[in-house]
Scaffold this motif. Sequence first.
Motif, short mmCIF file in Angstrom:
data_model
loop_
_atom_site.label_atom_id
_atom_site.label_comp_id
_atom_site.label_asym_id
_atom_site.label_seq_id
_atom_site.Cartn_x
_atom_site.Cartn_y
_atom_site.Cartn_z
N ARG A 122 0.82 -1.21 0.00
CA ARG A 122 0.00 0.00 0.00
C ARG A 122 0.85 1.26 0.00
O ARG A 122 0.59 2.21 -0.76
CB ARG A 122 -0.94 -0.01 1.21
N VAL A 123 1.89 1.30 0.83
CA VAL A 123 2.73 2.50 0.92
C VAL A 123 3.44 2.76 -0.41
O VAL A 123 3.32 3.84 -1.00
CB VAL A 123 3.75 2.36 2.07
N TRP A 124 4.20 1.77 -0.88
CA TRP A 124 4.95 2.00 -2.12
C TRP A 124 4.04 2.05 -3.33
O TRP A 124 4.36 2.73 -4.32
CB TRP A 124 6.03 0.94 -2.27
N GLY A 125 2.90 1.37 -3.25
CA GLY A 125 1.95 1.46 -4.35
C GLY A 125 1.40 2.87 -4.51
O GLY A 125 1.25 3.37 -5.63
N ALA A 126 1.09 3.51 -3.38
CA ALA A 126 0.59 4.89 -3.43
C ALA A 126 1.65 5.84 -3.96
O ALA A 126 1.36 6.75 -4.73
CB ALA A 126 0.12 5.32 -2.04
N ILE A 127 2.89 5.62 -3.54
CA ILE A 127 3.99 6.47 -4.01
C ILE A 127 4.21 6.26 -5.51
O ILE A 127 4.36 7.22 -6.28
CB ILE A 127 5.26 6.17 -3.21
N ALA A 128 4.20 5.00 -5.94
CA ALA A 128 4.42 4.70 -7.36
C ALA A 128 3.29 5.25 -8.24
O ALA A 128 3.52 5.59 -9.40
CB ALA A 128 4.54 3.19 -7.55
N ALA A 129 2.08 5.32 -7.68
CA ALA A 129 0.95 5.85 -8.45
C ALA A 129 1.12 7.35 -8.71
O ALA A 129 0.55 7.88 -9.67
CB ALA A 129 -0.36 5.60 -7.71
N HIS A 130 1.88 8.03 -7.86
CA HIS A 130 2.05 9.48 -8.01
C HIS A 130 3.36 9.83 -8.72
O HIS A 130 3.40 10.76 -9.51
CB HIS A 130 2.01 10.15 -6.65
N GLY A 230 -9.91 1.89 1.53
CA GLY A 230 -9.24 2.86 0.67
C GLY A 230 -8.14 3.61 1.38
O GLY A 230 -8.24 4.83 1.56
N TRP A 231 -7.09 2.90 1.79
CA TRP A 231 -6.01 3.54 2.56
C TRP A 231 -5.36 4.68 1.79
O TRP A 231 -5.14 5.75 2.35
CB TRP A 231 -4.93 2.51 2.94
N ALA A 232 -5.03 4.47 0.53
CA ALA A 232 -4.30 5.49 -0.22
C ALA A 232 -5.06 6.80 -0.29
O ALA A 232 -4.49 7.88 -0.12
CB ALA A 232 -3.98 4.98 -1.63
N GLY A 243 -0.77 19.91 4.75
CA GLY A 243 0.03 20.79 3.90
C GLY A 243 1.35 20.18 3.50
O GLY A 243 2.30 20.89 3.19
N VAL A 244 1.40 18.85 3.49
CA VAL A 244 2.67 18.16 3.25
C VAL A 244 2.91 17.95 1.77
O VAL A 244 3.84 18.48 1.19
CB VAL A 244 2.70 16.80 3.99
N CYS A 245 2.11 17.12 1.14
CA CYS A 245 2.30 16.81 -0.27
C CYS A 245 1.06 16.12 -0.79
O CYS A 245 0.16 15.76 -0.02
CB CYS A 245 3.53 15.95 -0.50
N ASP A 246 1.04 15.89 -2.07
CA ASP A 246 -0.11 15.30 -2.73
C ASP A 246 0.29 13.94 -3.30
O ASP A 246 1.14 13.86 -4.16
CB ASP A 246 -0.57 16.23 -3.85
N LEU A 247 -0.33 12.87 -2.79
CA LEU A 247 -0.01 11.54 -3.30
C LEU A 247 -1.15 10.96 -4.15
O LEU A 247 -1.23 9.76 -4.34
CB LEU A 247 0.30 10.58 -2.15
N ALA A 248 -2.01 11.84 -4.64
CA ALA A 248 -3.06 11.36 -5.54
C ALA A 248 -2.42 10.87 -6.83
O ALA A 248 -1.41 11.40 -7.28
CB ALA A 248 -4.05 12.47 -5.84
N PRO A 249 -3.00 9.84 -7.46
CA PRO A 249 -2.44 9.36 -8.73
C PRO A 249 -2.38 10.47 -9.76
O PRO A 249 -3.29 11.29 -9.89
CB PRO A 249 -3.42 8.26 -9.15
#
Length: 253
Positions: A122-130, A230-232, A243-249
Amino acid sequence: MSARTSSPFAERMLRIERALSRELAGLSFGAPVTHVYDPLVYAWKPHAAFVRRYARGPVRVLFLGMNPGPFGMAQTGVPFGEVGAVRGFLGVEAPVAKPRREHPKRPIEGFACARSEVSGARVWGAIAAHYEKPESFFADAFVLNYCPLVFMEASGKNRTPGQLASEERATLFARCDAALVKLAALFAPRFVIGIGRFAADRARAALPDGAAKFGEILHPSPASPAANRGWAAQAHAQLRALGVCDLAPQRRA
């Protein structure tokens, strides 16, 4: 300097981690803990490869996990290190040895481990999607674990650092806190984001006021009913609110 060439920054990080590993090797843990793994020892090669490839200098965001999962970092040496994500998205693979005392129900198979760690996927999948390339993520952020040890009971059940006896926690936390202070000073992040409540609380307890802005996102463990909804998307919303960052695909051409 190529992305695969080590840097003085990465070597400083590895020295801090090795020192922590040596300190923790002298600790003992009583029942119900029967086995303790330290992937910074037997999975040092892939761990060091990960750090040398991606720890390039200070970052804006430092993500902090709790400790290795039995099918993630325990196998690959990489935080949240689900085998497919480490080999595929991160492009890291190296030989993994065996812990000194291996639990018969939790064998270390390294990159041959066929079981996926959901949290890591889930963690790396969300990062890879962005981020199309991992280097884009690591230019702005890094991922650490607060504690490098894995604790197991006789049944093979995972035991978290927070579930240890109070005296054991105090000794363990003192050493992990000191290492986190050094790592945070090295990375000099603007934000320290705990992946789960435990990590967020330890960051606030260990780091001095004003060291960074602290925040928390939902832990991706499948043991959490909320994370299974829906964790991501939830983590993305929490990061935006902080206010950190956007990890949306991202849309890709």
